[in-house]
Design an enzyme around this catalytic site. Structure first.
Site, PDB file in Angstrom:
ATOM      1  N   ASP A  77      -0.916  12.327  18.930  1.00  0.00           N
ATOM      2  CA  ASP A  77      -1.009  13.119  17.698  1.00  0.00           C
ATOM      3  C   ASP A  77      -2.171  14.085  17.868  1.00  0.00           C
ATOM      4  O   ASP A  77      -3.005  13.930  18.766  1.00  0.00           O
ATOM      5  CB  ASP A  77      -1.262  12.192  16.496  1.00  0.00           C
ATOM      6  CG  ASP A  77      -1.387  12.992  15.204  1.00  0.00           C
ATOM      7  OD1 ASP A  77      -0.542  13.880  14.988  1.00  0.00           O
ATOM      8  OD2 ASP A  77      -2.339  12.772  14.429  1.00  0.00           O
ATOM      9  N   SER A  78      -2.240  15.068  16.987  1.00  0.00           N
ATOM     10  CA  SER A  78      -3.373  15.988  17.014  1.00  0.00           C
ATOM     11  C   SER A  78      -4.667  15.262  16.653  1.00  0.00           C
ATOM     12  O   SER A  78      -5.746  15.787  16.895  1.00  0.00           O
ATOM     13  CB  SER A  78      -3.117  17.131  16.032  1.00  0.00           C
ATOM     14  OG  SER A  78      -2.851  16.606  14.749  1.00  0.00           O
ATOM     15  N   TYR A  94      -3.571  21.066  14.438  1.00  0.00           N
ATOM     16  CA  TYR A  94      -2.534  21.867  15.092  1.00  0.00           C
ATOM     17  C   TYR A  94      -1.769  22.712  14.056  1.00  0.00           C
ATOM     18  O   TYR A  94      -1.149  23.700  14.402  1.00  0.00           O
ATOM     19  CB  TYR A  94      -1.509  20.968  15.793  1.00  0.00           C
ATOM     20  CG  TYR A  94      -1.970  20.298  17.070  1.00  0.00           C
ATOM     21  CD1 TYR A  94      -3.292  20.336  17.504  1.00  0.00           C
ATOM     22  CD2 TYR A  94      -1.048  19.616  17.869  1.00  0.00           C
ATOM     23  CE1 TYR A  94      -3.687  19.706  18.676  1.00  0.00           C
ATOM     24  CE2 TYR A  94      -1.429  18.999  19.047  1.00  0.00           C
ATOM     25  CZ  TYR A  94      -2.755  19.036  19.445  1.00  0.00           C
ATOM     26  OH  TYR A  94      -3.125  18.414  20.616  1.00  0.00           O
ATOM     27  N   GLY A  95      -1.811  22.237  12.810  1.00  0.00           N
ATOM     28  CA  GLY A  95      -0.947  22.809  11.768  1.00  0.00           C
ATOM     29  C   GLY A  95      -1.216  24.254  11.419  1.00  0.00           C
ATOM     30  O   GLY A  95      -0.420  24.896  10.731  1.00  0.00           O
ATOM     31  N   CYS A 101       2.978  13.637  16.065  1.00  0.00           N
ATOM     32  CA  CYS A 101       2.560  14.816  15.298  1.00  0.00           C
ATOM     33  C   CYS A 101       3.779  15.658  14.921  1.00  0.00           C
ATOM     34  O   CYS A 101       4.531  16.099  15.798  1.00  0.00           O
ATOM     35  CB  CYS A 101       1.608  15.637  16.174  1.00  0.00           C
ATOM     36  SG  CYS A 101       1.026  17.140  15.397  1.00  0.00           S
ATOM     37  N   ASN A 102       3.958  15.883  13.619  1.00  0.00           N
ATOM     38  CA  ASN A 102       5.104  16.680  13.167  1.00  0.00           C
ATOM     39  C   ASN A 102       5.018  18.104  13.687  1.00  0.00           C
ATOM     40  O   ASN A 102       6.017  18.705  14.064  1.00  0.00           O
ATOM     41  CB  ASN A 102       5.149  16.724  11.638  1.00  0.00           C
ATOM     42  CG  ASN A 102       5.668  15.447  11.030  1.00  0.00           C
ATOM     43  OD1 ASN A 102       6.798  15.372  10.580  1.00  0.00           O
ATOM     44  ND2 ASN A 102       4.839  14.404  11.023  1.00  0.00           N
ATOM     45  N   THR A 103       3.789  18.667  13.705  1.00  0.00           N
ATOM     46  CA  THR A 103       3.640  20.053  14.149  1.00  0.00           C
ATOM     47  C   THR A 103       4.023  20.172  15.624  1.00  0.00           C
ATOM     48  O   THR A 103       4.776  21.082  16.007  1.00  0.00           O
ATOM     49  CB  THR A 103       2.184  20.527  13.935  1.00  0.00           C
ATOM     50  OG1 THR A 103       1.832  20.299  12.560  1.00  0.00           O
ATOM     51  CG2 THR A 103       2.018  21.982  14.268  1.00  0.00           C
ATOM     52  N   GLU A 111      -7.872  12.044   5.044  1.00  0.00           N
ATOM     53  CA  GLU A 111      -8.953  11.649   5.973  1.00  0.00           C
ATOM     54  C   GLU A 111     -10.240  11.310   5.232  1.00  0.00           C
ATOM     55  O   GLU A 111     -11.028  10.493   5.678  1.00  0.00           O
ATOM     56  CB  GLU A 111      -9.187  12.767   7.001  1.00  0.00           C
ATOM     57  CG  GLU A 111      -8.016  12.888   7.933  1.00  0.00           C
ATOM     58  CD  GLU A 111      -8.322  13.542   9.272  1.00  0.00           C
ATOM     59  OE1 GLU A 111      -9.493  13.833   9.553  1.00  0.00           O
ATOM     60  OE2 GLU A 111      -7.363  13.749  10.023  1.00  0.00           O
ATOM     61  N   CYS A 149       4.550  15.264   7.681  1.00  0.00           N
ATOM     62  CA  CYS A 149       3.228  15.383   8.301  1.00  0.00           C
ATOM     63  C   CYS A 149       2.682  13.967   8.402  1.00  0.00           C
ATOM     64  O   CYS A 149       2.871  13.152   7.483  1.00  0.00           O
ATOM     65  CB  CYS A 149       2.316  16.249   7.435  1.00  0.00           C
ATOM     66  SG  CYS A 149       0.595  16.267   7.989  1.00  0.00           S
ATOM     67  N   THR A 150       2.000  13.699   9.509  1.00  0.00           N
ATOM     68  CA  THR A 150       1.517  12.341   9.771  1.00  0.00           C
ATOM     69  C   THR A 150       0.684  11.745   8.637  1.00  0.00           C
ATOM     70  O   THR A 150       0.692  10.545   8.414  1.00  0.00           O
ATOM     71  CB  THR A 150       0.639  12.360  11.034  1.00  0.00           C
ATOM     72  OG1 THR A 150      -0.265  13.461  10.939  1.00  0.00           O
ATOM     73  CG2 THR A 150       1.471  12.483  12.282  1.00  0.00           C
ATOM     74  N   HIS A 151      -0.082  12.606   7.944  1.00  0.00           N
ATOM     75  CA  HIS A 151      -1.030  12.095   6.948  1.00  0.00           C
ATOM     76  C   HIS A 151      -0.395  11.785   5.581  1.00  0.00           C
ATOM     77  O   HIS A 151      -0.986  11.083   4.782  1.00  0.00           O
ATOM     78  CB  HIS A 151      -2.130  13.127   6.689  1.00  0.00           C
ATOM     79  CG  HIS A 151      -3.054  13.323   7.848  1.00  0.00           C
ATOM     80  ND1 HIS A 151      -2.650  13.834   9.053  1.00  0.00           N
ATOM     81  CD2 HIS A 151      -4.382  13.086   7.965  1.00  0.00           C
ATOM     82  CE1 HIS A 151      -3.689  13.913   9.870  1.00  0.00           C
ATOM     83  NE2 HIS A 151      -4.746  13.466   9.236  1.00  0.00           N
TER      84      HIS A 151
END
Ligand code: DGL
Length: 295
Positions: free
Chosen positions: A22-23, A54-55, A85-87, A164, A196-198
């Site tokens: 992931d980023s 990365y987004g 990572c989705n991006t 985060e 998105c991961t978050h």
């Protein structure tokens, strides 16, 4: 003799870990889903914390970072690569597949499929980073599964920092979610993809803002389903260890974590996301690993 060699080669291959990158720290939500679904597997996770986010970056940059991460993990011996990572999944999957020789699973297609399955033919909302939304990767993937599906995409960049910071349940998060999702609430959605991961960390406020009856699709869960069937189809599952009664905890010493910067911060946020910090965590440089590749 030949078949014994073949069997022992496949036993060695099957015991290799699954690589995840992931980023940064967000991909831990995907790691958690995989760990839960596949308790016999071992994982090696790379968070590119030196170059996150990365987004907001261009296609060329995301492709470069993503292929470097993929090669780094391949050089450490993995049997399968998951792009958490989705991006990176949205922008760089073809480049990643060209860069490594193991199977690569991204999060976009599994998330799209789960959304089509739960939306009952109604509109599908997708939220993600600016780059993911601009790429229209979810829209294309959903259309390939259901050409009649109507997809509405929105970028929600502030959600990453809120997750985060540990502000997922705060009034600030609530009002940001209401601001971003106001029009989606009026769109009569059949499902909303957390692209998105978050975002799974903010599930509560997102659900309140968009309407509690709207199914939220966690790409991490959908990806764990895909990885499980791919391992079965390819005969790559790790055999159950004789002492398999040992309870596998997230972040135990069987899973290895690498970051490209700020290991302490990663450990702190991991504790917030997963309730545990990695037992094995190392800071590394991922660029220049081409020469380490073994074919
Ligand atoms: N991991 C990214 C994603 O899922 C979010 C953070 C970033 O922008 O790098 O798209």
């Amino acid at each position: 003799m030949k078949s014994e060699i073949r069997n022992s080669k496949s036993a060695i291959r099957n015991s290799l870990p699954i690589g995840i990158f992931d980023s940064g720290v967000g991909g831990l939500t995907v790691y958690r889903a995989l760990h839960e679904r596949l308790p016999d597997e071992h994982f090696v996770y790379l968070g590119d914390t030196a170059r996150v986010p990365y987004g907001t970056k261009s296609l060329a940059t995301v492709e470069r970072y993503a292929t470097e991460n993929a090669r780094f993990l391949e050089s450490h011996g993995i049997k399968l690569l998951v792009v958490a990572c989705n991006t990176a999944s949205a922008l760089a999957l073809p480049a990643i597949r060209d860069a490594v020789s193991v199977d690569v699973v991204g999060v976009i297609h599994p998330g799209a499929r789960a959304a089509v399955e739960s939306s009952n033919g109604k509109r599908i909302g997708v939220i993600g980073t600016e780059a993911t939304v601009q790429s229209e990767a979810y829209r294309r993937s959903i259309s390939s599964l259901d050409p009649a599906a109507v997809v509405i995409e929105r970028a929600c960049p502030l959600f990453v920092s809120l997750a985060e910071e540990g502000w997922a349940e705060t009034e600030v998060a609530r009002s940001v979610a209401e601001h971003y999702l106001r029009d989606l609430r009026k769109s009569d959605l059949g499902a909303l993809v957390l692209g998105c991961t978050h975002y799974p960390i903010l599930r509560g406020v997102i659900s309140d803002a968009v309407g509690r009856d709207i199914p939220l699709i966690d790409s991490g869960d959908a990806t764990a389903d895909e990885v499980q069937s791919l391992l079965e189809i390819r005969g790559l599952s790790r055999p159950r260890a004789p002492n398999a009664d040992r309870v596998r905890l997230v972040c135990d010493d069987l899973d290895h974590f690498y970051v490209t910067d700020a290991a302490q911060r990663f450990a702190k946020v991991a504790e917030r996301f997963l309730g545990a910090a990695p037992t094995v965590l190392e800071a590394v440089e991922v660029w220049g690993h081409d020469e380490l590749r073994t074919y």
